[in-house]
Scaffold this motif. Sequence first.
Motif, PDB file in Angstrom:
ATOM      1  N   UNK A   1       0.817  -1.216   0.000  1.00  0.00           N
ATOM      2  CA  UNK A   1       0.000   0.000   0.000  1.00  0.00           C
ATOM      3  C   UNK A   1       0.854   1.272   0.000  1.00  0.00           C
ATOM      4  N   UNK A   2       2.153   1.088   0.227  1.00  0.00           N
ATOM      5  CA  UNK A   2       3.065   2.235   0.227  1.00  0.00           C
ATOM      6  C   UNK A   2       3.686   2.352  -1.159  1.00  0.00           C
ATOM      7  N   UNK A   3       3.384   3.446  -1.836  1.00  0.00           N
ATOM      8  CA  UNK A   3       3.939   3.688  -3.168  1.00  0.00           C
ATOM      9  C   UNK A   3       5.343   4.266  -3.031  1.00  0.00           C
ATOM     10  N   UNK A   4       6.290   3.706  -3.786  1.00  0.00           N
ATOM     11  CA  UNK A   4       7.674   4.153  -3.722  1.00  0.00           C
ATOM     12  C   UNK A   4       8.125   4.635  -5.094  1.00  0.00           C
ATOM     13  N   UNK A   5       8.794   5.768  -5.105  1.00  0.00           N
ATOM     14  CA  UNK A   5       9.314   6.338  -6.353  1.00  0.00           C
ATOM     15  C   UNK A   5      10.785   6.664  -6.146  1.00  0.00           C
ATOM     16  N   UNK A   6      11.643   6.072  -6.976  1.00  0.00           N
ATOM     17  CA  UNK A   6      13.081   6.264  -6.854  1.00  0.00           C
ATOM     18  C   UNK A   6      13.563   7.236  -7.922  1.00  0.00           C
TER      19      UNK A   6
END
Length: 358
Positions: A122-127
């Motif tokens: 549920x945690x969106x991650x953007x690198x």
Amino acid sequence: MSKLGDLGARLHRGEVGYDFIGNRKIWYGLSVLITITAIVALAVRGLNMGIEFQGGAVFTTPKTDVSVSQAQEYAEEASGHDAIVQQLGNGSLRIQVGGLDTAQSDQVRSELAKDLNVAEDKIAAELVGPSWGEQIANKAWTGLGVFMILVVIYLAIAFEWRMAVAALIALIHDLTITVGIYSLVGFEVTVGTVIGLLTILGYSLYDTVVVFDSLKESTKDITKQTRFTYSELANRSINGTLVRSINTTVVALLPVAGLLFIGGGVLGAGMLNDISLSLFVGLAAGAYSSIFIATPLVADLKERDPAIKALKKRVLAKRASAAAKGESADGDAFADGTEAAVVGPRAGRRGRAQEHRG
């Protein structure tokens, strides 16, 4: 007619006014003080660069009851780096951590899921890699340099080189103040900030060109008359466009203020601050510099021209001669021949009008 409209008409006709040129040393001193403060802030505090420029990861959580300070503590413990946490309007959190690679990002995401008691998926991650931000920064500097060169060339052709130099100094003045404010308040510098900085240059230049156009028109064949000095006509040009500049700036600032204070402050949409602060400060600084910096600088540079120096001597000599004879000289000046601090109704014309009515 409204009071503001009536004031604008009287300013335009030269019936009333303020001596911006005569008090230019005050504005120069104030600008130098503000600029020094901005430079010191940059040297001491630096800029809070976003991950677009330094690289890192952005995590967006679902709605949670965890406070911003607690989430920041969790993120810093999990990553070992400083974290910036913003609460979004829907109750979710945006957690930004710099200096993370892909493997570290996955580990931090897992730790955050446990600490926040939410599902990891549920945690969106953007690198974001630092090379991308470096490319953006380089392109922004290139765009800024090209813009400055084109502005100088255009103003030198459309007006003259002195106005081009003054406009360039005013633009650098506006950029320095805006960047200094970012350093002082600690707002994050993102791509939106860069866009805002580039945008304000156009607004700043607009007000400056309006005054320059009025000045160019009023000083055409200036050496063929002996009523006004160049500085006095420059002062008239500022006063004649003053209300227009104020109205334009206020109208432009209102929606930007809404973004900054309501969107970013009240509603918590922190990302709006990235662009709105640069626009707000830049618009205000641009209006200030076009009135208090650019045109006085042009007057200073122009007054060094031999022909303009000779004109000033002739104007002051004519006024001194008229004063010695007890006559009213044409033009706006004090009895001692110095430049008028306030451009007001001409006493000579009032006297002649009263004699005519009598």
